[in-house]
Motif scaffolding. Structure first.
Motif, short mmCIF file in Angstrom:
data_model
loop_
_atom_site.label_atom_id
_atom_site.label_comp_id
_atom_site.label_asym_id
_atom_site.label_seq_id
_atom_site.Cartn_x
_atom_site.Cartn_y
_atom_site.Cartn_z
N ILE A 213 0.86 -1.19 0.00
CA ILE A 213 0.00 0.00 0.00
C ILE A 213 0.89 1.23 0.00
O ILE A 213 2.07 1.18 0.39
CB ILE A 213 -0.94 0.05 1.23
N GLU A 214 0.33 2.36 -0.42
CA GLU A 214 1.10 3.60 -0.41
C GLU A 214 0.29 4.66 0.30
O GLU A 214 -0.91 4.81 0.04
CB GLU A 214 1.42 4.04 -1.84
N LEU A 215 0.93 5.36 1.22
CA LEU A 215 0.27 6.46 1.93
C LEU A 215 0.76 7.77 1.36
O LEU A 215 1.95 7.92 1.07
CB LEU A 215 0.61 6.43 3.42
N VAL A 216 -0.17 8.72 1.19
CA VAL A 216 0.19 10.08 0.83
C VAL A 216 -0.65 11.00 1.71
O VAL A 216 -1.88 10.88 1.71
CB VAL A 216 -0.06 10.38 -0.66
N ASP A 217 0.02 11.85 2.47
CA ASP A 217 -0.67 12.77 3.38
C ASP A 217 -1.67 12.04 4.28
O ASP A 217 -2.77 12.52 4.53
CB ASP A 217 -1.41 13.86 2.60
N GLY A 218 -1.29 10.85 4.73
CA GLY A 218 -2.12 10.15 5.69
C GLY A 218 -3.31 9.44 5.07
O GLY A 218 -4.19 8.97 5.78
N ARG A 219 -3.34 9.41 3.73
CA ARG A 219 -4.45 8.70 3.07
C ARG A 219 -3.90 7.54 2.27
O ARG A 219 -2.76 7.57 1.80
CB ARG A 219 -5.18 9.65 2.13
N LEU A 220 -4.77 6.53 2.08
CA LEU A 220 -4.39 5.38 1.27
C LEU A 220 -4.42 5.79 -0.20
O LEU A 220 -5.46 6.13 -0.74
CB LEU A 220 -5.41 4.24 1.53
#
Ligand SMILES: Nc1ncnc2c1ncn2[C@@H]1O[C@H](COP(=O)(O)OP(=O)(O)OP(=O)(O)O)[C@@H](O)[C@H]1O
Ligand SMILES: [Mg+2]
Lengths: 229, 790
Positions: A213-220
């Motif tokens: 999975i990848e997180l960006v700014d605390g979102r999936l």
């Protein structure tokens, strides 16, 4: 399908100021999975790991690990939960410099109050398995980075945790040592160990993870299963 | 310098706990030191002042006029070391009967005065200060020592009932001698007229010496005088040092223990300030690196750290100064009474010198770690950061790991060995705390034992004073001034009273001994006093006339021992008295003689009556006995009272001061532990985080942090207790000495197993209490935050 080992529902984590470290995140992890968490610096990867380990509490939402609502545990209960269910590996090893390799590895069992003989046998088995048994009387300061990280893994596995958490386990290692640790984790996963690892190391994610999975700014931002597995 | 100032202020503000610890510790040290030094100086000052102004006699000597002529005695003025001399003055002891105040009976014993024949009040040695009236101008006049009898005596006659013809002398003045060389003065020719036939006055010589500062010097001076006089003629001497000790005793008794606590406080503040500053340096190593990379010189960095210690230390010093001066008030006011010399205060120079000394100590103990901080290499400092030196005390960790203890506890046990210097210092601080507690306990127990023993000068459960008016009658009519009841009739009534087990009568009176210029208080007993024996230091209670029990200062003043014979100077006659025992008594500074009234009778002093002390048979109801005896005594005009114990203000003050100073010491030790554990916890916050990530529960964390000091505390307690006992055994006899007595061994051996165990655990308690707070902080630290501090 079996019951998930990790179940995260609508979790948000806000610190005093700035944008949330985690925003409305939901995630389910099945037993036996090896999940790699990717993402840029500051995207909330370590925060997520801390939530799962019960080291920090979400501002909103619920975290269930191995059937336990970790976000509702008292300090003492969450410590007990970690002792019994979770093993942790860190980027900078976090070995206790004043204890020998063996004593570091024994520590989780001793905190649990396990029998002395059983603990020693388990530690010997792990040190042997990880190929560091000849260092068991040495102090961590004398070991190479790769060796240290293997000690940390041995320590994390001591109490046969249902879940192994690793935060950038190869982040502080050179290429060769990184490869050793990568192989080790891959092997552990192959043996059925559930693993959640945070990493920048795409090679690690590729070889070891069954899901990324990848997180960006605390979102999936991305959630993929490896096709080959 | 203003940048430096900012850094210092920021440092102090940030380390509020450390600053509080430094304030407390310097406050304790200054309070105790100011009190100790203030007492030493104030207790000596009035005597020294009077002694200097009046050219007081260093040595007062009595010569036998049958073995040496006046000119032979006068020639001793040329003895080696004598710088000035006066005399010889003929000296005579005579019983006197002053005119009693209207309506009152004369005292039960005619007091004996030592009367010197002296032409001039001044003369270069022992100049007398005329307090009221005037000096003798001719025969028939007498000047008495100030404070002897009521002031109304001036202008009244004093009878000499023992001298044929019962002559009378008129009191024309009162005077004061610095060393109390005599009770009264008349012209030399008057002495000759008063000397009873068949006896001879002694010769009194007064000396000043070039060397007289110590007991050893005085011993040498006395030997020189003795060698210069005809063999055997020197019958007795008294050193001014004894007089000074007697005069100083109220205040001087406090000096040994206040001083002991003061020294404990000083040592503790040096230790604690050392710990705090070096702790601040090691915790701030990274900060030092940053400061130096910004261009601070080593000296500036050193100064910044000294400054960090100096600010709270100055606050503590100021507070201690106030407390010390306030605390001295009750002590010095006791001394005031003794000297009637107006309000005494802590000498001004002490209020300057003590703070200066303490602040100098603070700077000295802060300097070493501060300089180390200054000398740290910038790069090194930046690199080390907070990580404590790795590798120390591993053997201890291995050893502890083998102990059959829960792991958190064995980890805690090994903790102190990782920082041996800091652990040793904190152990020392706890040792001093434990010493303080042990000492304070023993001091309190001994003092109370002593107080109990001293109560023996009002023995028995019931008293009858043949002089006292009876209790007010129901009619409320004021009884008319009465005469004294017939002692024999009172004795008969007491003997006849059911419930009486034993009784005697006793009376206080002044007597004189050959060679002792100070008047001695005698307690003269009639009847069986063996049941009311004082606590004996050595020897036994007297059993017959001619034997006496004395106080310690009396032995010092007469340079005698139990078993020796001294000469009691009575009404123109003298009689030998054997000293059969030394009793514990602090009354009159230990210048006391307890003897049978028959001893006084042998020297021509008649005891006519006295206060009755009655011991009841076991099981007798005291209130009923008092009522019944009072009824039986009513026809004689007197009554009985229950004996009441007195609580000495001195002892209350001692208890209070000990309690307060000890509490402060313990508080400082506890705060020292607190501060150390806080430092340790801060430095180990990362490791603590790791352990918590591995599943160490809050209780386990608290257990680990507390065991890390509990071992030190237990060890320190074990070391501190014997030291505290040693201190007690050293200080209490010194206090007794100042009060004029030796302490009986029952009052010295106050430590028993039942007290030793809790005292030894005291160190552990101090440590645990000090560690409790930071331990719970450690347990509460957010693990995620702790782990972030990589
Ligand atoms: N204890 C904290 N107090 C305040 N803010 C925090 C705390 N922990 C994390 N943050 C903030 O939350 C955000 C996410 O941090 P986190 O450590 O989870 O990032 P990360 O993805 O692990 O980054 P990296 O790859 O650099 O380790 C960041 O902006 C960080 O500054
Ligand atoms: Mg991270």
């Amino acid at each position: 399908m079996s019951t998930p080992i990790i179940e995260i529902r609508d979790v948000s984590k806000r610190y005093d100021e700035g944008p949330p470290a985690l925003a409305d995140l939901s995630l389910t992890v099945e037993p036996g999975e090896a999940l790699a968490v990717l993402g840029p610096s500051g995207s909330g990867k370590s925060t997520l790991l801390n939530m799962i380990a019960g080291l920090d509490r979400p501002t909103e939402g619920g975290v269930t690990v191995a059937g336990v609502r970790v976000d509702e545990l008292s300090e003492a209960a969450s410590a007990r939960f970690r002792r019994e269910r979770v093993g942790m590996v860190f980027q900078f090893f976090n070995l206790l410099d004043d204890l020998t390799v063996l004593d570091n590895v024994l520590l989780p069992a001793q905190l649990l109050g396990a029998g002395r003989a059983a603990a020693r046998a388990r530690a010997a088995e792990l040190l042997d398995y990880l190929g560091i048994d000849r260092h068991s009387g040495a102090y961590p300061g004398r070991l190479s980075g790769g060796e240290r990280q293997r000690v940390a893994v041995a320590r994390a596995l001591m109490n046969r945790p249902a879940l192994l958490l690793a935060d950038e386990p190869t982040g502080a290692l050179d290429t060769a040592s990184g490869a050793e640790v990568r192989e080790l984790l891959t092997e552990l996963h192959a043996d059925g160990q559930t693993i959640l690892l945070v990493t920048h190391d795409l090679a690690l994610a590729d070889s070891c993870a069954s899901r990324t999975i990848e997180l960006v700014d605390g979102r999936l931002a991305r959630d993929e299963r490896a096709v080959t597995r | 310098m203003s940048a430096l100032g900012k850094i210092v202020r920021a440092g102090v503000g940030r380390r509020r706990l450390q600053s509080l610890v430094m304030v407390m510790t310097t406050m304790t040290a200054v309070t105790a030191s100011v009190m100790a030094a203030g007492l030493v100086v104030a207790s000596r000052a009035p005597f020294d002042h009077t002694f200097g102004k009046q050219h007081g006699a260093h040595l007062t000597a009595a010569f036998d006029s049958r073995r040496a002529t006046g000119s032979q005695v006068a020639a001793t003025a040329h003895a080696h070391g004598v710088s000035a001399a006066a005399g010889p003055f003929p000296l005579l002891s005579l019983a006197v009967r002053p005119q009693p105040p209207a309506g009152l009976a004369p005292p039960p014993v005619d007091p004996v005065l030592s009367i010197a024949g002296r032409a001039d009040a001044a003369g270069g040695v022992d100049d007398l200060t005329i307090v009221s009236g005037h000096w003798i101008t001719g025969p028939g006049q007498i000047v008495i020592t100030d404070g002897w009898g009521p002031s109304e005596l001036l202008g009244t006659p004093i009878h000499l009932p023992g001298v044929p013809g019962d002559p009378a002398l008129t009191v024309v003045g009162t005077a004061r001698s610095a060393t109390h060389t005599a009770d009264a003065w008349v012209t030399p020719r008057q002495i000759a007229a008063l000397t009873p036939p068949g006896s001879a006055p002694t010769y009194q010589m007064l000396y000043r010496f070039t060397e007289a500062g110590s007991t050893a010097a005085m011993t040498a001076d006395r030997a020189a005088v003795n060698a210069a006089a005809p063999a055997g003629s020197l019958r007795g001497t008294q050193s001014y040092l004894v007089t000074r000790d007697t005069a100083n005793r109220q205040t001087a008794t406090f000096v040994p223990f206040v001083m002991a606590l003061g020294i404990l406080g000083l040592v503790m503040s040096v230790l604690i300030i050392g710990i705090v500053v070096s702790g601040a340096v090691s915790a701030g190593t990274r900060r030092i690196g940053i400061l130096k990379s910004l261009g601070f010189t080593p000296a500036q960095v050193g100064r910044a750290y000294v400054g960090q210690a100096l600010i709270p230390a100055s606050v503590g010093t100021a507070l201690g100064l106030v407390l010390g001066n306030l605390g001295s008030i009750p002590l010095l006011s006791q001394a005031e009474g003794a000297y009637n010399s107006g309000a005494l205060a802590v000498a001004g120079w002490i209020d300057v010198a003590v703070p200066a000394a303490v602040l100098a100590l603070v700077v000295a103990s802060a300097l070493a770690p501060a300089l180390r901080a200054g000398r740290l290499h910038t790069v090194e400092a930046l690199a080390i950061g907070r990580t404590p030196q790795v590798g120390r005390g591993r053997w201890a960790a291995r050893l502890a790991a083998r102990l059959p203890l829960p792991r958190p506890l064995s980890l805690g046990l090994a903790g102190p060995f990782a920082r041996p210097a800091r652990s040793a210092t904190i152990a020392a601080a706890i040792v001093f705390g434990a010493v303080g507690v042990t000492f304070a306990y023993g001091l309190g127990a001994s003092i109370n034992g002593v107080q109990h023993g001293l109560d023996r000068d009002s023995p028995g459960q019931v008293q009858v004073d043949p002089m006292a008016p009876p209790e007010a009658t129901a009619g409320g009519a004021r009884p008319t001034p009465r005469k004294e009841a017939d002692p024999a009739a009172v004795a008969r009534a007491i003997a006849a009273q059911p419930g009486t087990r034993a009784y005697f009568s006793s009376v206080f009176t002044d007597v004189h001994f050959l060679g002792v210029s100070d008047a001695i208080t005698a307690i003269a007993y009639q009847g069986d006093s063996s049941w009311a024996s004082f606590q004996m230091v050595s020897g036994r209670w007297f059993t017959r006339p001619g034997e006496a029990v004395v106080g310690h200062r009396f032995l010092q003043a007469t340079a005698t021992r139990v078993g020796d014979v001294v000469t009691l100077e009575g009404d123109g006659r003298s009689t030998p008295v054997r000293i059969v025992g030394e009793a514990m008594t602090t009354g009159d500074g230990g210048m006391r003689v307890l003897t049978d009234a028959g001893t006084l009778a042998r020297a021509g002093v008649t005891v006519r009556s006295g206060q009755f002390s009655i011991e009841l048979k076991p099981g007798t109801d005291r209130a009923r006995y008092v009522a019944a005896l009072s009824a039986a005594l009513r026809p004689l005009g007197v009554g009985a009272q229950a004996t009441t114990g007195r609580v000495s203000a001195t002892i209350v003050a001692m208890d209070a001061i000990t309690a307060i100073l000890t509490l402060m010491l313990v508080l400082v030790a506890g705060l020292g532990v607190l501060n150390t554990v806080v430092l340790d916890t801060r430095e180990r916050v990362h490791d603590l985080g790791v352990m918590k990530a591995l599943g160490m529960a809050p209780r386990q964390t608290v257990g680990m942090v507390i065991t890390s000091v509990a071992g030190i505390g237990a060890l320190a307690g074990l070391i501190g207790v014997p030291l505290g006992i040693a201190l007690h055994d050293y200080v209490v006899p010194k206090m007794g000495d100042a009060a004029g007595t030796r302490i009986p061994s029952v009052d010295m051996s106050v430590y028993h197993a039942a007290q030793l165990v809790p005292l030894a655990l005291g160190g552990l308690l101090i440590a645990v209490l000090g560690a409790l707070l930071p331990a719970s902080w450690a347990a509460r630290t957010r693990t995620a935050t702790a782990l972030r501090t990589e």
